[in-house]
Design a protein around this motif. Structure first.
Motif, PDB file in Angstrom:
ATOM      1  N   UNK A   1      15.632  58.502 -49.604  1.00  0.00           N
ATOM      2  CA  UNK A   1      14.707  57.631 -50.269  1.00  0.00           C
ATOM      3  C   UNK A   1      13.318  58.212 -49.991  1.00  0.00           C
ATOM      4  N   UNK A   2      12.504  57.972 -51.345  1.00  0.00           N
ATOM      5  CA  UNK A   2      11.156  58.532 -51.369  1.00  0.00           C
ATOM      6  C   UNK A   2      10.507  57.289 -51.977  1.00  0.00           C
ATOM      7  N   UNK A   3       8.960  57.364 -51.688  1.00  0.00           N
ATOM      8  CA  UNK A   3       8.079  56.623 -52.446  1.00  0.00           C
ATOM      9  C   UNK A   3       7.207  57.152 -53.445  1.00  0.00           C
ATOM     10  N   UNK A   4       7.408  56.767 -54.634  1.00  0.00           N
ATOM     11  CA  UNK A   4       6.758  57.072 -56.021  1.00  0.00           C
ATOM     12  C   UNK A   4       5.572  56.221 -56.406  1.00  0.00           C
ATOM     13  N   UNK A   5       4.510  56.531 -56.764  1.00  0.00           N
ATOM     14  CA  UNK A   5       3.310  55.540 -57.085  1.00  0.00           C
ATOM     15  C   UNK A   5       2.791  56.112 -58.385  1.00  0.00           C
ATOM     16  N   UNK A   6       2.675  55.321 -59.470  1.00  0.00           N
ATOM     17  CA  UNK A   6       2.183  55.680 -60.658  1.00  0.00           C
ATOM     18  C   UNK A   6       0.694  55.298 -60.193  1.00  0.00           C
ATOM     19  N   UNK A   7      -0.085  56.454 -60.365  1.00  0.00           N
ATOM     20  CA  UNK A   7      -1.630  55.978 -59.848  1.00  0.00           C
ATOM     21  C   UNK A   7      -2.469  55.320 -61.055  1.00  0.00           C
ATOM     22  N   UNK A   8      -3.643  54.868 -60.966  1.00  0.00           N
ATOM     23  CA  UNK A   8      -4.362  54.316 -61.773  1.00  0.00           C
ATOM     24  C   UNK A   8      -4.352  54.843 -63.001  1.00  0.00           C
TER      25      UNK A   8
ATOM     26  N   UNK B   1      -9.591  48.874 -50.711  1.00  0.00           N
ATOM     27  CA  UNK B   1     -10.102  50.206 -50.092  1.00  0.00           C
ATOM     28  C   UNK B   1      -9.217  50.285 -48.931  1.00  0.00           C
ATOM     29  N   UNK B   2      -9.337  49.294 -48.109  1.00  0.00           N
ATOM     30  CA  UNK B   2      -8.861  49.414 -46.662  1.00  0.00           C
ATOM     31  C   UNK B   2      -7.189  49.863 -46.902  1.00  0.00           C
ATOM     32  N   UNK B   3      -6.576  49.220 -47.749  1.00  0.00           N
ATOM     33  CA  UNK B   3      -4.971  49.584 -47.730  1.00  0.00           C
ATOM     34  C   UNK B   3      -4.993  51.227 -48.287  1.00  0.00           C
ATOM     35  N   UNK B   4      -5.790  51.663 -49.094  1.00  0.00           N
ATOM     36  CA  UNK B   4      -5.757  52.807 -50.050  1.00  0.00           C
ATOM     37  C   UNK B   4      -6.349  53.961 -48.686  1.00  0.00           C
ATOM     38  N   UNK B   5      -7.150  53.441 -47.862  1.00  0.00           N
ATOM     39  CA  UNK B   5      -7.359  54.514 -46.749  1.00  0.00           C
ATOM     40  C   UNK B   5      -6.327  54.337 -45.817  1.00  0.00           C
ATOM     41  N   UNK B   6      -5.731  53.505 -45.489  1.00  0.00           N
ATOM     42  CA  UNK B   6      -4.305  53.571 -44.407  1.00  0.00           C
ATOM     43  C   UNK B   6      -3.519  54.461 -45.195  1.00  0.00           C
ATOM     44  N   UNK B   7      -3.051  54.208 -46.420  1.00  0.00           N
ATOM     45  CA  UNK B   7      -1.923  55.129 -47.042  1.00  0.00           C
ATOM     46  C   UNK B   7      -2.317  56.429 -47.088  1.00  0.00           C
ATOM     47  N   UNK B   8      -3.585  56.908 -47.255  1.00  0.00           N
ATOM     48  CA  UNK B   8      -3.943  58.320 -47.136  1.00  0.00           C
ATOM     49  C   UNK B   8      -4.568  58.903 -45.901  1.00  0.00           C
ATOM     50  N   UNK B   9      -4.252  58.183 -44.840  1.00  0.00           N
ATOM     51  CA  UNK B   9      -4.861  58.463 -43.575  1.00  0.00           C
ATOM     52  C   UNK B   9      -4.669  59.776 -43.072  1.00  0.00           C
TER      53      UNK B   9
ATOM     54  N   UNK C   1     -10.436  65.284 -45.104  1.00  0.00           N
ATOM     55  CA  UNK C   1     -10.338  66.075 -46.397  1.00  0.00           C
ATOM     56  C   UNK C   1     -11.786  65.743 -46.965  1.00  0.00           C
ATOM     57  N   UNK C   2     -12.370  66.834 -47.755  1.00  0.00           N
ATOM     58  CA  UNK C   2     -13.433  66.325 -48.313  1.00  0.00           C
ATOM     59  C   UNK C   2     -13.341  65.369 -49.559  1.00  0.00           C
ATOM     60  N   UNK C   3     -12.300  65.375 -50.221  1.00  0.00           N
ATOM     61  CA  UNK C   3     -11.777  64.530 -51.125  1.00  0.00           C
ATOM     62  C   UNK C   3     -11.383  63.172 -50.831  1.00  0.00           C
ATOM     63  N   UNK C   4     -11.277  62.845 -49.578  1.00  0.00           N
ATOM     64  CA  UNK C   4     -10.981  61.517 -49.311  1.00  0.00           C
ATOM     65  C   UNK C   4     -11.588  60.457 -49.624  1.00  0.00           C
ATOM     66  N   UNK C   5     -12.649  60.167 -49.612  1.00  0.00           N
ATOM     67  CA  UNK C   5     -13.621  59.230 -50.369  1.00  0.00           C
ATOM     68  C   UNK C   5     -13.327  59.012 -51.808  1.00  0.00           C
ATOM     69  N   UNK C   6     -13.528  60.089 -52.579  1.00  0.00           N
ATOM     70  CA  UNK C   6     -13.224  60.271 -54.028  1.00  0.00           C
ATOM     71  C   UNK C   6     -11.772  59.780 -54.444  1.00  0.00           C
ATOM     72  N   UNK C   7     -10.522  60.122 -53.460  1.00  0.00           N
ATOM     73  CA  UNK C   7      -9.233  59.769 -53.753  1.00  0.00           C
ATOM     74  C   UNK C   7      -9.165  58.365 -53.428  1.00  0.00           C
ATOM     75  N   UNK C   8      -9.624  58.055 -52.389  1.00  0.00           N
ATOM     76  CA  UNK C   8      -9.599  56.440 -52.050  1.00  0.00           C
ATOM     77  C   UNK C   8     -10.100  55.576 -53.311  1.00  0.00           C
ATOM     78  N   UNK C   9     -11.275  55.946 -53.626  1.00  0.00           N
ATOM     79  CA  UNK C   9     -11.660  55.171 -54.714  1.00  0.00           C
ATOM     80  C   UNK C   9     -11.167  55.273 -55.775  1.00  0.00           C
ATOM     81  N   UNK C  10     -10.653  56.410 -56.363  1.00  0.00           N
ATOM     82  CA  UNK C  10      -9.764  56.382 -57.686  1.00  0.00           C
ATOM     83  C   UNK C  10      -8.448  55.469 -57.400  1.00  0.00           C
TER      84      UNK C  10
ATOM     85  N   UNK D   1      -6.789  63.165 -60.693  1.00  0.00           N
ATOM     86  CA  UNK D   1      -6.136  62.256 -61.575  1.00  0.00           C
ATOM     87  C   UNK D   1      -4.937  63.006 -62.004  1.00  0.00           C
ATOM     88  N   UNK D   2      -4.126  63.111 -61.219  1.00  0.00           N
ATOM     89  CA  UNK D   2      -2.547  63.468 -61.434  1.00  0.00           C
ATOM     90  C   UNK D   2      -1.301  62.670 -61.519  1.00  0.00           C
ATOM     91  N   UNK D   3      -1.784  61.314 -61.835  1.00  0.00           N
ATOM     92  CA  UNK D   3      -0.650  60.600 -62.527  1.00  0.00           C
ATOM     93  C   UNK D   3       0.260  59.553 -61.392  1.00  0.00           C
TER      94      UNK D   3
END
Ligand code: ATP
Ligand code: MG
Length: 138
Positions: free
Chosen positions: A3-10, A42-50, A55-64, A111-113
């Motif tokens: 099994x795997x998790x897929x997300x279609x991003x914003x 924001x909290x749930x995105x930060x937990x997912x990408x903990x 990483x330098x892109x963490x804040x940008x990634x979680x706000x995206x 923004x890689x979908x």
């Protein structure tokens, strides 16, 4: 069976690519065993990408990832983790192979979908992060 998790991003949801991504998943023979649309806090995105929090892109990634709704799915199939990552293409769409989702639709390294789990351990954590056992049709 794996099994795997897929997300279609914003960016994918916002650009009307839900159907396109789901079509490619189904054509690839993956079984969708759970699916929902959610708007991450924001909290749930930060937990997912903990794992990426240093990483330098963490804040940008979680706000995206909180910038609009996402579609989360659990997929099942033989070797589905690796097969789905192949279907997604490289993180940076500039390096993604022809025929991949990111090659076709990504506009930026961020923004890689789509998202896909990268190991069985990550997949178990990520599926459990979004779905309880009653929501998985397996
Ligand atoms: P995902 O985990 O979303 O499936 P991935 O495993 O290909 O993607 P990771 O290294 O786990 O890539 O990075 C997670 C996400 O962080 C990427 O999909 C992308 O949206 C973003 N990202 C990765 N590297 C960068 C970077 N150098 N600059 C900006 N964003 C990045
Ligand atoms: Mg990853």
């Amino acid at each position: 069976m794996e099994r795997t998790l897929s997300i279609i991003k914003p960016d994918g949801v916002g650009r009307g690519l839900i159907g396109e991504v789901v079509k490619r998943l189904e054509e690839s023979g993956f079984k969708i065993i759970a699916m929902k649309m959610i708007h991450l806090t924001q909290a749930r995105a930060e937990g997912f990408y903990a794992v990426h929090k240093e990483r330098p892109f963490f804040n940008s990634l979680t706000s995206f990832m909180t910038s609009g709704p996402v579609v989360v799915m659990a997929l099942e199939g033989e070797n589905v983790i690796e097969k789905y990552r192949t279907l997604m293409g490289a993180t940076n769409f500039k390096d993604a192979a022809e025929g991949t989702i990111r090659k076709a639709f990504a506009t930026d390294i961020e923004k890689n979908v789509v998202h896909g789990s990268d190991s069985p351990e990550t997949a178990a954590f990520e599926i459990g992060y979004f779905f309880n056992s009653f929501e998985i049709i397996g």
